[in-house]
Design an enzyme around this catalytic site. Structure first.
Site, PDB file in Angstrom:
ATOM      1  N   VAL A  64       1.008   5.564  -1.516  1.00 55.40           N
ATOM      2  CA  VAL A  64       0.473   6.706  -2.249  1.00 55.40           C
ATOM      3  C   VAL A  64       1.631   7.688  -2.423  1.00 55.40           C
ATOM      4  O   VAL A  64       2.330   8.016  -1.463  1.00 55.40           O
ATOM      5  CB  VAL A  64      -0.685   7.383  -1.496  1.00 55.40           C
ATOM      6  CG1 VAL A  64      -1.156   8.628  -2.247  1.00 55.40           C
ATOM      7  CG2 VAL A  64      -1.841   6.416  -1.306  1.00 55.40           C
TER       8      VAL A  64
ATOM      9  N   TYR B 108      -5.309   2.804   9.482  1.00 59.75           N
ATOM     10  CA  TYR B 108      -6.240   1.757   9.067  1.00 59.75           C
ATOM     11  C   TYR B 108      -7.469   1.590   9.947  1.00 59.75           C
ATOM     12  O   TYR B 108      -8.389   0.860   9.583  1.00 59.75           O
ATOM     13  CB  TYR B 108      -5.482   0.425   8.957  1.00 59.75           C
ATOM     14  CG  TYR B 108      -4.473   0.471   7.831  1.00 59.75           C
ATOM     15  CD1 TYR B 108      -4.886   0.358   6.513  1.00 59.75           C
ATOM     16  CD2 TYR B 108      -3.124   0.673   8.093  1.00 59.75           C
ATOM     17  CE1 TYR B 108      -3.973   0.427   5.469  1.00 59.75           C
ATOM     18  CE2 TYR B 108      -2.204   0.749   7.062  1.00 59.75           C
ATOM     19  CZ  TYR B 108      -2.629   0.629   5.756  1.00 59.75           C
ATOM     20  OH  TYR B 108      -1.729   0.713   4.727  1.00 59.75           O
TER      21      TYR B 108
ATOM     22  N   GLY C 151      -8.022  10.647  -1.442  1.00 60.56           N
ATOM     23  CA  GLY C 151      -8.927   9.516  -1.326  1.00 60.56           C
ATOM     24  C   GLY C 151      -8.516   8.284  -2.094  1.00 60.56           C
ATOM     25  O   GLY C 151      -9.328   7.357  -2.263  1.00 60.56           O
ATOM     26  N   LEU C 152      -7.252   8.202  -2.540  1.00 58.35           N
ATOM     27  CA  LEU C 152      -6.828   7.062  -3.349  1.00 58.35           C
ATOM     28  C   LEU C 152      -6.790   5.773  -2.538  1.00 58.35           C
ATOM     29  O   LEU C 152      -7.259   4.729  -3.003  1.00 58.35           O
ATOM     30  CB  LEU C 152      -5.456   7.341  -3.971  1.00 58.35           C
ATOM     31  CG  LEU C 152      -5.418   8.491  -4.982  1.00 58.35           C
ATOM     32  CD1 LEU C 152      -4.010   8.685  -5.526  1.00 58.35           C
ATOM     33  CD2 LEU C 152      -6.402   8.237  -6.114  1.00 58.35           C
TER      34      LEU C 152
ATOM     35  N   VAL D 168       0.846  -1.189   0.000  1.00 58.23           N
ATOM     36  CA  VAL D 168       0.000   0.000   0.000  1.00 58.23           C
ATOM     37  C   VAL D 168       0.884   1.243   0.000  1.00 58.23           C
ATOM     38  O   VAL D 168       1.627   1.491   0.956  1.00 58.23           O
ATOM     39  CB  VAL D 168      -0.932   0.015   1.222  1.00 58.23           C
ATOM     40  CG1 VAL D 168      -1.758   1.300   1.237  1.00 58.23           C
ATOM     41  CG2 VAL D 168      -1.841  -1.202   1.220  1.00 58.23           C
TER      42      VAL D 168
ATOM     43  N   PHE E  90       4.288  -9.137   5.941  1.00 59.77           N
ATOM     44  CA  PHE E  90       3.912  -9.421   4.557  1.00 59.77           C
ATOM     45  C   PHE E  90       3.453  -8.154   3.855  1.00 59.77           C
ATOM     46  O   PHE E  90       3.237  -7.139   4.469  1.00 59.77           O
ATOM     47  CB  PHE E  90       2.822 -10.503   4.489  1.00 59.77           C
ATOM     48  CG  PHE E  90       1.602 -10.200   5.313  1.00 59.77           C
ATOM     49  CD1 PHE E  90       0.541  -9.456   4.789  1.00 59.77           C
ATOM     50  CD2 PHE E  90       1.502 -10.659   6.626  1.00 59.77           C
ATOM     51  CE1 PHE E  90      -0.578  -9.187   5.546  1.00 59.77           C
ATOM     52  CE2 PHE E  90       0.373 -10.396   7.400  1.00 59.77           C
ATOM     53  CZ  PHE E  90      -0.660  -9.653   6.851  1.00 59.77           C
TER      54      PHE E  90
END
Length: 413
Positions: free
Chosen positions: A85, A124, A93-94, A83, A413
């Site tokens: 950006v 998260y 908002g991606l 993950v 991971f």
């Protein structure tokens, strides 16, 4: 101009890897060998990118995973990784778009939950993830530990044999599965994972071959192993001052666990041992005659859990005692929202929708912190993160849900 979010195609894989590396502040360089090594193990249908005028400015990847729960069963999980950006495209908002799409697809597949290892803590929770396990790393001053380092004798007639990566690839998977049957929070390791962990693959990152040792019982059965590296430091007085770093230690019996820790702490010239990420309730500190010789280096959140199906998460596990609990679960997205009655026992549980009055009212993220037995509902109630709709319900939840050993997630991971 609107930003497009979609799965990448074959021609975009190199750029996607470069964008991911840049997002993690790794040198944005990819060799052809990197592509050849990674591509067969990446499902492009689950590798997403955000595109701005044809350039990838955010990345997201998920893959199937098995997660052990209390009592030895495992859960079908959607493992979230990669993950990023780009710093030029934050606050647009991606991540929210990529996460929403992936979780919706996971729900459609029938996954019980999603998992991830968070690079940053605050990100998260808004997506319904909660911390399901924590991790601790110690550094041990073995010269002050009080251990008798003069003997290599192993208790109970067992033995420790020096080994190599090839043997670990043979005995390790079986030991790992046995450990997952004993401990909640263990994520599965693929054949590729074992290859990477033992140097039997293309070295995408610099590789240092570790030392390996296998513990065998008096009957000759492998019950554990350790992998560790060592540096080469000596004082000006020609005294050894080397540090061993444990990469992996798996033990399926208490005897194996004690023997392997004693072994690592008694290797000649080793004066310090870094344990690597362990369960917060690892036996090591109390194994030392002087536990103060083990100092905490790291204590932090490890596995984050997002429940997608409450019965699919709560029914497969076992419980400390018999009892019932009605949970009113709030979920802004709606995947897990509802009221459920949990009827628990040491043999297992049933979890079904109900209209009965609730005992506990909580967000799905808070239920995730309780699901594998790590967190206390009483503590969450004191924090105002769980509402006790019935007097004493939090204490009853702790009696049912908490475990004698904390969940442990050993792999990033």
């Amino acid at each position: 101009m609107s930003l497009e979010v979609r799965a990448i195609d074959e021609s975009e894989f190199r750029e996607w890897l470069l964008a991911k590396r840049a997002g993690f502040l790794m040198p944005p360089v990819i060799k052809d060998e990197d592509i050849a090594d990674r591509r067969p193990h990446t499902d492009l249908n689950r590798a997403y990118g955000a595109f701005d005028r044809g350039r990838i400015v955010a990345t997201f990847h998920s893959f199937p995973q098995r997660l052990s729960t209390v009592g030895g069963a495992d859960l079908a999980a959607d493992a979230v990784s990669a993950v990023t950006v780009a710093p030029t495209h934050r606050r647009r908002g991606l991540l929210s778009r990529m996460m929403a799409g992936d979780l919706a697809r996971a729900k459609e597949r029938g996954d019980a939950c999603a998992t991830l290892i968070a690079a940053e803590y605050p990100i998260y929770g808004r997506f319904g993830f909660g911390v399901a396990s924590w991790t601790t790393e110690w550094v041990v001053d073995v010269t002050r530990s009080g251990l008798d380092r003069r003997t290599g004798e192993v208790e109970g007639g067992g033995r420790i044999d020096l080994s190599d990566g090839a043997e670990i690839r043979k005995v390790g998977p079986g030991l790992h599965r046995r450990l997952a049957a004993q401990r909640a929070g263990i994520t599965d390791r693929t054949a590729r994972g074992w290859d990477i962990g033992t140097g039997n693959s293309y070295p995408v990152e610099p590789w240092t071959e570790p030392f390996y040792a296998v513990y065998r019982s008096a009957a000759g059965e492998a019950e554990g192993y350790v992998a560790y590296t060592a540096d080469d430091k000596w004082s000006d007085q020609k005294q050894p001052a080397n540090t061993a770093k444990v990469r992996d230690l798996v033990a399926v019996t208490p005897a194996a666990e004690r023997a392997l820790w004693r072994y690592v702490c008694s290797v000649d010239w080793i004066t310090r041992v870094r344990t690597g990420y362990r369960a917060p309730d690892d036996i090591l500190p109390l194994l030392l005659p002087d536990p103060r010789a083990a100092q905490v280096l790291t204590h932090a959140d490890m596995l984050w859990l997002r429940i997608l199906d409450v019965p699919e998460v709560l029914e497969p596990r076992t419980y400390a005692t018999e009892g019932g609990l009605v949970l009113d679960v709030r979920d802004a997205v709606g995947f897990a929202a509802g009221r459920y009655r949990l009827d628990a026992s040491p043999e297992g549980g049933s979890c079904t929708p109900t209209t009965a009055a609730p005992d506990l009212v909580l967000d799905v993220a808070e239920l995730a912190t309780l699901a594998l037995g790590d967190e206390s509902a009483v503590r969450l109630a004191a924090l105002g993160r769980v509402e006790e709709a019935a007097a004493g319900a939090a204490a009853r939840a702790d009696l049912l849900l908490r475990t004698s050993r904390r969940p442990w997630s050993m792999d990033v991971f």
